[in-house]
Structures are given as structure tokens and as C-alpha cells.
Scaffold this motif. Structure first.
Motif, PDB file in Angstrom:
ATOM      1  N   THR A 139       0.825  -1.202   0.000  1.00 13.09           N
ATOM      2  CA  THR A 139       0.000   0.000   0.000  1.00 13.09           C
ATOM      3  C   THR A 139       0.864   1.258   0.000  1.00 13.09           C
ATOM      4  O   THR A 139       1.880   1.337   0.690  1.00 13.09           O
ATOM      5  N   ILE A 140       0.421   2.222  -0.808  1.00 11.45           N
ATOM      6  CA  ILE A 140       1.105   3.506  -0.950  1.00 11.45           C
ATOM      7  C   ILE A 140       0.054   4.599  -0.762  1.00 11.45           C
ATOM      8  O   ILE A 140      -1.049   4.500  -1.301  1.00 11.45           O
ATOM      9  N   GLY A 141       0.396   5.620  -0.021  1.00 11.39           N
ATOM     10  CA  GLY A 141      -0.502   6.750   0.161  1.00 11.39           C
ATOM     11  C   GLY A 141       0.136   8.039  -0.317  1.00 11.39           C
ATOM     12  O   GLY A 141       1.319   8.284  -0.061  1.00 11.39           O
ATOM     13  N   LEU A 142      -0.651   8.844  -1.024  1.00  6.36           N
ATOM     14  CA  LEU A 142      -0.254  10.189  -1.437  1.00  6.36           C
ATOM     15  C   LEU A 142      -1.262  11.135  -0.805  1.00  6.36           C
ATOM     16  O   LEU A 142      -2.464  11.052  -1.086  1.00  6.36           O
ATOM     17  N   THR A 143      -0.797  12.010   0.072  1.00  9.89           N
ATOM     18  CA  THR A 143      -1.702  12.807   0.885  1.00  9.89           C
ATOM     19  C   THR A 143      -1.065  14.154   1.234  1.00  9.89           C
ATOM     20  O   THR A 143      -0.048  14.530   0.673  1.00  9.89           O
ATOM     21  N   GLY A 144      -1.689  14.852   2.182  1.00  8.01           N
ATOM     22  CA  GLY A 144      -1.137  16.076   2.749  1.00  8.01           C
ATOM     23  C   GLY A 144      -0.640  15.761   4.145  1.00  8.01           C
ATOM     24  O   GLY A 144      -0.351  14.607   4.477  1.00  8.01           O
ATOM     25  N   GLU A 145      -0.560  16.787   4.972  1.00 12.25           N
ATOM     26  CA  GLU A 145      -0.107  16.582   6.352  1.00 12.25           C
ATOM     27  C   GLU A 145      -1.180  15.860   7.152  1.00 12.25           C
ATOM     28  O   GLU A 145      -2.345  16.240   7.110  1.00 12.25           O
ATOM     29  N   HIS A 146      -0.804  14.835   7.853  1.00 11.82           N
ATOM     30  CA  HIS A 146      -1.669  14.135   8.798  1.00 11.82           C
ATOM     31  C   HIS A 146      -2.716  13.260   8.097  1.00 11.82           C
ATOM     32  O   HIS A 146      -2.672  13.071   6.895  1.00 11.82           O
ATOM     33  N   GLY A 147      -3.629  12.736   8.842  1.00 12.12           N
ATOM     34  CA  GLY A 147      -4.673  11.875   8.308  1.00 12.12           C
ATOM     35  C   GLY A 147      -4.435  10.421   8.668  1.00 12.12           C
ATOM     36  O   GLY A 147      -3.318  10.001   8.992  1.00 12.12           O
ATOM     37  N   ARG A 148      -5.506   9.637   8.605  1.00  8.24           N
ATOM     38  CA  ARG A 148      -5.455   8.219   8.990  1.00  8.24           C
ATOM     39  C   ARG A 148      -4.515   7.396   8.117  1.00  8.24           C
ATOM     40  O   ARG A 148      -3.910   6.437   8.584  1.00  8.24           O
ATOM     41  N   MET A 149      -4.418   7.743   6.848  1.00  7.28           N
ATOM     42  CA  MET A 149      -3.550   6.978   5.944  1.00  7.28           C
ATOM     43  C   MET A 149      -2.114   6.923   6.441  1.00  7.28           C
ATOM     44  O   MET A 149      -1.414   5.940   6.202  1.00  7.28           O
ATOM     45  N   GLU A 150      -1.713   7.966   7.122  1.00  9.44           N
ATOM     46  CA  GLU A 150      -0.331   8.116   7.584  1.00  9.44           C
ATOM     47  C   GLU A 150       0.170   6.883   8.336  1.00  9.44           C
ATOM     48  O   GLU A 150       1.319   6.479   8.171  1.00  9.44           O
ATOM     49  N   THR A 151      -0.695   6.285   9.141  1.00  6.17           N
ATOM     50  CA  THR A 151      -0.283   5.138   9.956  1.00  6.17           C
ATOM     51  C   THR A 151      -0.706   3.803   9.356  1.00  6.17           C
ATOM     52  O   THR A 151      -0.390   2.755   9.910  1.00  6.17           O
ATOM     53  N   MET A 152      -1.378   3.832   8.225  1.00  8.98           N
ATOM     54  CA  MET A 152      -1.933   2.599   7.647  1.00  8.98           C
ATOM     55  C   MET A 152      -1.127   2.039   6.485  1.00  8.98           C
ATOM     56  O   MET A 152      -1.134   0.837   6.264  1.00  8.98           O
ATOM     57  N   VAL A 153      -0.507   2.915   5.710  1.00  6.51           N
ATOM     58  CA  VAL A 153       0.126   2.477   4.470  1.00  6.51           C
ATOM     59  C   VAL A 153       1.555   1.984   4.710  1.00  6.51           C
ATOM     60  O   VAL A 153       2.209   2.365   5.678  1.00  6.51           O
ATOM     61  N   ASP A 154       2.018   1.150   3.788  1.00  3.88           N
ATOM     62  CA  ASP A 154       3.408   0.686   3.838  1.00  3.88           C
ATOM     63  C   ASP A 154       4.367   1.815   3.479  1.00  3.88           C
ATOM     64  O   ASP A 154       5.468   1.891   4.018  1.00  3.88           O
ATOM     65  N   HIS A 155       3.953   2.671   2.545  1.00  6.07           N
ATOM     66  CA  HIS A 155       4.800   3.756   2.051  1.00  6.07           C
ATOM     67  C   HIS A 155       3.952   5.012   1.886  1.00  6.07           C
ATOM     68  O   HIS A 155       2.885   4.950   1.280  1.00  6.07           O
ATOM     69  N   LEU A 156       4.446   6.131   2.407  1.00  4.91           N
ATOM     70  CA  LEU A 156       3.679   7.367   2.417  1.00  4.91           C
ATOM     71  C   LEU A 156       4.461   8.506   1.777  1.00  4.91           C
ATOM     72  O   LEU A 156       5.650   8.683   2.050  1.00  4.91           O
ATOM     73  N   ILE A 157       3.763   9.265   0.928  1.00  2.00           N
ATOM     74  CA  ILE A 157       4.272  10.547   0.447  1.00  2.00           C
ATOM     75  C   ILE A 157       3.273  11.590   0.947  1.00  2.00           C
ATOM     76  O   ILE A 157       2.128  11.611   0.513  1.00  2.00           O
ATOM     77  N   ALA A 158       3.721  12.417   1.885  1.00  2.00           N
ATOM     78  CA  ALA A 158       2.848  13.429   2.489  1.00  2.00           C
ATOM     79  C   ALA A 158       3.349  14.818   2.135  1.00  2.00           C
ATOM     80  O   ALA A 158       4.446  15.214   2.551  1.00  2.00           O
ATOM     81  N   VAL A 159       2.560  15.547   1.358  1.00  4.41           N
ATOM     82  CA  VAL A 159       2.903  16.918   0.994  1.00  4.41           C
ATOM     83  C   VAL A 159       2.830  17.776   2.254  1.00  4.41           C
ATOM     84  O   VAL A 159       1.824  17.731   2.976  1.00  4.41           O
ATOM     85  N   PRO A 160       3.880  18.553   2.546  1.00  3.12           N
ATOM     86  CA  PRO A 160       3.897  19.354   3.767  1.00  3.12           C
ATOM     87  C   PRO A 160       3.018  20.605   3.666  1.00  3.12           C
ATOM     88  O   PRO A 160       3.502  21.725   3.561  1.00  3.12           O
ATOM     89  N   SER A 161       1.705  20.368   3.674  1.00  2.00           N
ATOM     90  CA  SER A 161       0.741  21.471   3.611  1.00  2.00           C
ATOM     91  C   SER A 161      -0.602  20.968   4.120  1.00  2.00           C
ATOM     92  O   SER A 161      -0.893  19.780   4.044  1.00  2.00           O
ATOM     93  N   GLY A 162      -1.410  21.879   4.600  1.00  2.43           N
ATOM     94  CA  GLY A 162      -2.779  21.572   4.997  1.00  2.43           C
ATOM     95  C   GLY A 162      -3.807  22.186   4.063  1.00  2.43           C
ATOM     96  O   GLY A 162      -5.006  22.081   4.287  1.00  2.43           O
ATOM     97  N   SER A 163      -3.344  22.826   2.988  1.00  2.00           N
ATOM     98  CA  SER A 163      -4.229  23.505   2.041  1.00  2.00           C
ATOM     99  C   SER A 163      -4.550  22.581   0.870  1.00  2.00           C
ATOM    100  O   SER A 163      -3.649  22.210   0.098  1.00  2.00           O
TER     101      SER A 163
END
Length: 186
Positions: A139-163
Motif C-alpha cells: 500500500t502507498i498513500g499520497l496525501t497532505g499533512e496528517h490523516g489516517r492513511m499516515e499510519t496505515m500504508v506501507d509507504h507514504l508521500i505526504a505533501v507538507p501542507s494543509g491547504s
């Protein structure tokens, strides 16, 4: 909206893009994971809602067709495109299950599920991640800062923004970067 407002929006977008330097390692790791999946015969399943659904379709199209150069088609599949499946599942069960049912039907160990959610909390993406994990799908997640995906996916790309708009702008850049790396790595 006056010219100062427009200038402010452009500057905000530039600032978010400049902060992407801090997540280059995550982008590189995800490209390695995707290449491993592709090179061992797996497929990448993409899903998202709204603009992220468009990004999922865009990413799948770049893999199946081509990004910048001629090469063999890559198995990429947007789970956002079959309206009969989506509406049947939403009607008979719940909108929260429109992607998890498809992961269950089409996914296999060795595949990747790539969930896109600006908030990281989209219930149908979270459910699909859970289903994919239970099936041994990476599992891979592409998201922003925070959120449930952060702790669920094997690999995370989180954009450092809340907008949301700035996150979406960065997502398309990251998707294009990943496409380029994958094409070069084939």
C-alpha cells in the motif's frame, strides 16, 4: 480577487513546492517499490475522490500509454472509472466500499494499491488500504499533512501542507516525477 490575491496564491504554491525537497526520500522509495511491483509482473491500482480521482486516472493513463518516451505498456489501473461497479457497490453496500470491493476482486499479492487523498481520511480509500493490506498487497498513500492513511500504508508521500489546492498542485508534480523515474527504471 485582485492582483495581490493572485500573487499571494502563486507565492503560497511556490512555498509548498519548495518544501517538497524534504520528501524526496519518500518519493524515491515509492518509485523503487512501484518499479519492483511492475518488474515482477504486478499491477498498480489507483484510487481517489474528486480531483484525486482525476489524478488516479491520469497516473494510470501515463503508465499504460507512455509518459515521455516510447516503451512497453505498464499495468496501471484506475479504480475510479467503472461507473457500473461504483454505483452498484455504493447502492447495494456503501460508497465507503467502492474501492475495497475492487481491490478484493482485481488485486493479488505482488500488486500495489496507490491511494490518493488530500486529507488522508477518505473512508473509501482507508477501507481499500485495509483490504489491500489484508491481501498482502503493498500500500502507498499520497496525501497532505496528517490523516489516517499516515499510519496505515506501507509507504507514504505526504505533501507538507494543509491547504487542499496546494496539496493537489503538489500531487500532480509528484505523479509526474514518479512517472519519469518509472520510465527510466524499466
Amino acid at each position: 480577487m485582485d492582483m495581490d490575491d493572485i500573487h499571494s496564491i502563486i507565492n503560497e504554491s511556490i512555498e509548498v513546492h519548495q518544501r517538497l525537497g524534504g520528501i524526496i526520500g519518500a518519493i524515491s522509495r515509492v518509485s523503487d517499490v512501484m518499479l519492483e511491483c511492475i518488474n515482477t509482473g504486478g499491477k498498480v491500482m489507483f484510487a481517489g475522490n474528486g480531483g484525486s480521482a482525476g489524478d488516479a486516472q491520469h497516473f494510470a493513463a501515463e503508465l499504460v500509454n507512455r509518459f515521455l518516451r516510447e516503451r512497453r505498456p505498464i499495468a496501471g489501473m484506475a479504480l475510479t472509472t467503472d461507473t457500473s461497479i461504483i454505483t452498484a457497490v455504493a447502492n447495494d453496500y456503501s460508497f465507503d466500499e467502492i474501492f475495497s470491493k475492487q481491490v478484493s476482486a482485481f488485486g493479488k499479492k505482488g500488486d500495489c494499491f496507490f491511494g490518493i487523498s488530500t486529507s488522508g481520511n477518505s473512508k473509501n480509500i482507508v477501507r481499500a488500504i485495509s483490504e489491500a493490506s489484508s491481501m498482502g498487497i503493498t500500500t502507498i498513500g499520497l496525501t497532505g499533512e496528517h490523516g489516517r492513511m499516515e499510519t496505515m500504508v506501507d509507504h507514504l508521500i505526504a505533501v507538507p501542507s494543509g491547504s487542499t489546492p496546494r496539496i493537489q498542485e503538489a500531487h500532480i508534480l509528484i505523479i509526474h516525477i514518479l512517472c519519469g523515474i518509472i520510465e527510466e527504471g524499466l
